[in-house]
Design a protein around this motif. Sequence first.
Motif, PDB file in Angstrom:
ATOM      1  N   VAL A   1     -30.589  -2.973  -4.961  1.00  0.00           N
ATOM      2  CA  VAL A   1     -31.184  -3.808  -6.316  1.00  0.00           C
ATOM      3  C   VAL A   1     -32.939  -3.991  -6.155  1.00  0.00           C
ATOM      4  O   VAL A   1     -33.759  -3.280  -6.850  1.00  0.00           O
ATOM      5  CB  VAL A   1     -30.477  -4.890  -6.390  1.00  0.00           C
ATOM      6  CG1 VAL A   1     -31.425  -5.359  -7.626  1.00  0.00           C
ATOM      7  CG2 VAL A   1     -29.276  -5.205  -6.833  1.00  0.00           C
ATOM      8  N   HIS A   2     -33.023  -4.318  -5.250  1.00  0.00           N
ATOM      9  CA  HIS A   2     -34.519  -4.593  -4.547  1.00  0.00           C
ATOM     10  C   HIS A   2     -35.029  -3.612  -3.624  1.00  0.00           C
ATOM     11  O   HIS A   2     -34.009  -3.879  -2.348  1.00  0.00           O
ATOM     12  CB  HIS A   2     -35.038  -5.776  -5.153  1.00  0.00           C
ATOM     13  CG  HIS A   2     -34.142  -6.941  -3.909  1.00  0.00           C
ATOM     14  ND1 HIS A   2     -33.633  -8.095  -4.397  1.00  0.00           N
ATOM     15  CD2 HIS A   2     -34.152  -6.760  -2.651  1.00  0.00           C
ATOM     16  CE1 HIS A   2     -33.611  -8.390  -2.889  1.00  0.00           C
ATOM     17  NE2 HIS A   2     -33.681  -8.105  -2.167  1.00  0.00           N
ATOM     18  N   THR A   3     -36.328  -3.740  -2.976  1.00  0.00           N
ATOM     19  CA  THR A   3     -36.737  -3.498  -1.859  1.00  0.00           C
ATOM     20  C   THR A   3     -37.947  -4.897  -2.031  1.00  0.00           C
ATOM     21  O   THR A   3     -38.876  -4.792  -2.282  1.00  0.00           O
ATOM     22  CB  THR A   3     -37.392  -1.637  -1.752  1.00  0.00           C
ATOM     23  OG1 THR A   3     -37.029  -1.256  -1.518  1.00  0.00           O
ATOM     24  CG2 THR A   3     -38.192  -1.707  -0.258  1.00  0.00           C
ATOM     25  N   ILE A   4     -38.338  -5.308  -0.598  1.00  0.00           N
ATOM     26  CA  ILE A   4     -38.481  -6.145   0.544  1.00  0.00           C
ATOM     27  C   ILE A   4     -39.727  -5.844   0.741  1.00  0.00           C
ATOM     28  O   ILE A   4     -39.122  -5.444   2.275  1.00  0.00           O
ATOM     29  CB  ILE A   4     -38.086  -7.820   0.850  1.00  0.00           C
ATOM     30  CG1 ILE A   4     -37.148  -8.080   0.244  1.00  0.00           C
ATOM     31  CG2 ILE A   4     -38.859  -9.286   1.309  1.00  0.00           C
ATOM     32  CD1 ILE A   4     -35.529  -8.705   1.113  1.00  0.00           C
TER      33      ILE A   4
ATOM     34  N   ASP B   1     -29.109  -6.512   3.872  1.00  0.00           N
ATOM     35  CA  ASP B   1     -29.854  -7.192   2.977  1.00  0.00           C
ATOM     36  C   ASP B   1     -28.779  -7.047   1.386  1.00  0.00           C
ATOM     37  O   ASP B   1     -28.764  -5.983   0.973  1.00  0.00           O
ATOM     38  CB  ASP B   1     -30.869  -6.832   2.696  1.00  0.00           C
ATOM     39  CG  ASP B   1     -31.595  -7.230   0.883  1.00  0.00           C
ATOM     40  OD1 ASP B   1     -31.017  -8.079  -0.066  1.00  0.00           O
ATOM     41  OD2 ASP B   1     -32.585  -7.468   0.848  1.00  0.00           O
TER      42      ASP B   1
END
Length: 640
Positions: free
Chosen positions: A165-168, A160
């Motif tokens: 920045v983010h964790t899905i 990813d």
Amino acid sequence: MSNLAFASFFLFIVSIPAVTQNARHPFTFDDDATLHSAAAVAISPDGKSILYRVTYGGVKGPDSTEWRLVSPTGGESHHLNIPEKFKPAGFTRDGSALFGLYEVSKIALLATLSLAPVNTPAAAAAAPVPVAALSRGINSALISPARSHYALLADSRLPDPLADVHTIIEAQPTSLYVIGADASGGAWWCPALRDVAEIAWSHDGASIAVLSQTPKIGFHDARSFIDVCSATGSRHVATVDNATTGIGWINDDKDLVFLSTTSSVLMPDHVWTVGASGGTPIDRTPNLNGSALQLSVNAKGNAWVVIAHGVKSEVDAFQNNSLVPTYTWPEGTIDGGPVSPQISSAPEVQAFTVGDPRHSFNVAVAHGTTLQRITNEGDNQLADIALGEVRVIHWSSKEGIALEGIVTFPADYQPGRRYPFMVKPHGGPEMNDSLLFYPYIRLFAGLGYVVLQPQYRGSTGYGTDFMNAIYQHFGDRAYRDVDSATDYAIEQGWADPNRLTIYGWSTGGEMTAWTITQTHRYKAAIEGAGPTDWPSFIWTSDVLQTDFDARWPDKDPSAFLVYSAVMHSENVTTPLLILHGAADERVPAFQGRELFEVLAARGKATRMVMYPGSPHFPTVWEQRQDIFREIAAWLAHYNP
């Protein structure tokens, strides 16, 4: 399933100075932090060397690990210069190197490490040589019987680009990748299989048995799938409407053997087989008076099963669709094994990890059906420590339930005298305490406590019905069994009825929190990382938790709230210490926080301590020491 059991074994306490420098002293945190233990890992193709790891703690940071080689006949071991980020899994084809996972930039890749002669410049300079690197890292590696290929389990997706920045939040797929031992011909096999849990090479090295399971996210019921995979595709063998573990080829690769169950609590506890060409799985141990805990099939096609009978485990051969008791450790239990050479032409050498109440884990080898211990980790240290008696005990509860437990006495125990008492329910809950050296139990005994570990309904080792009895009844049945252990300790004259405590971690923590909503007999309680609000816990744990109750919480919340400690906080009078890892995904930290807040709001005696970065149980020793600094202070204040 043993979802909440991880922390139960690794619990520790503050130091107690020895009376004199040379006298034997009670077991302390300093002893625990330096106590060595050993576990068998692999055996060389020629059968002449056993690879084992030695673990121990320290003042700060995580456990330390040393890697050693020893002859099956015992004697002096040889320390290996293994880089910290390299984790050996076994020997390469000719035994001249080890293969394993090597972490580089937080990504695990497959690598080999040459085994140069010990104490030589070549050994000091040896470095891991990469064999395979996949974009999201590698979870595990298994070498083929001819040692010509590796089977890897990994996430086949591309990285990813926004991972920092983010964790899905999604189910993490696991697929099968096969590569030559010379790093050639790497490819994803059977890409449609994306939830692979375990694999096993056929003995001709042409196929791989694949055990897949429904992931936690996106599913409510547990199902398992068995397939046979090769370079040309996959063949579905069977679907199992329950949980499974372990897989192996037997009967000249005509059949597959695995562990599964018919119980609602999902814990695999029986031995099953199915034809490799397909068919209906068959439970080969329907009347097992115990629990099948581990399965392994060696390169010669021999199947071995670790069977728990109460607090002791043995290793049975699985022959002609039945279990044949083969190996025991008389003074304790077999914790793991057997480990064998991963090549069919190798000599018949088998190594086991064994332990007992007076010794650390160590490595033993088989001579016929007798096991001989060949390592002595921890013996010198424990020789200087005063250890009290450990007994396996039996009693019946007021309901007439036959129960078993392990009681540990202080080193200076005097019959006829009553002692401060701790009942210690294990986690899991589908697991059991074994007849082993439990550092944390010895630490509490060093404080002068008689400690009893009850094997309540839900424990493994006593048959499926006993284990399955907690389904939708963890609160009442397990609680009554645990509390009956305290009754028994008082009746035996061991426990001072005015100095009773209860302590548990994980589901043992849940048991602690629930118990003090039902009785006021305990003067102090310690709850570690326990679920206390079932409706929210069922969905937010990182693993499937419908083994407690497979009903949908949103359809009938009352069925889950009835055993949630937070719903009964007004009944609590026992002072409660709550301990929790801030990064716990097994039992999210809000479970402890919710109980703490409601108790505090009601003016109850309570304290909560959180450990930054800690998972289900702290991995660093400074936090472990603080946990038991807190416990010791709590006991000293409320149960002096």
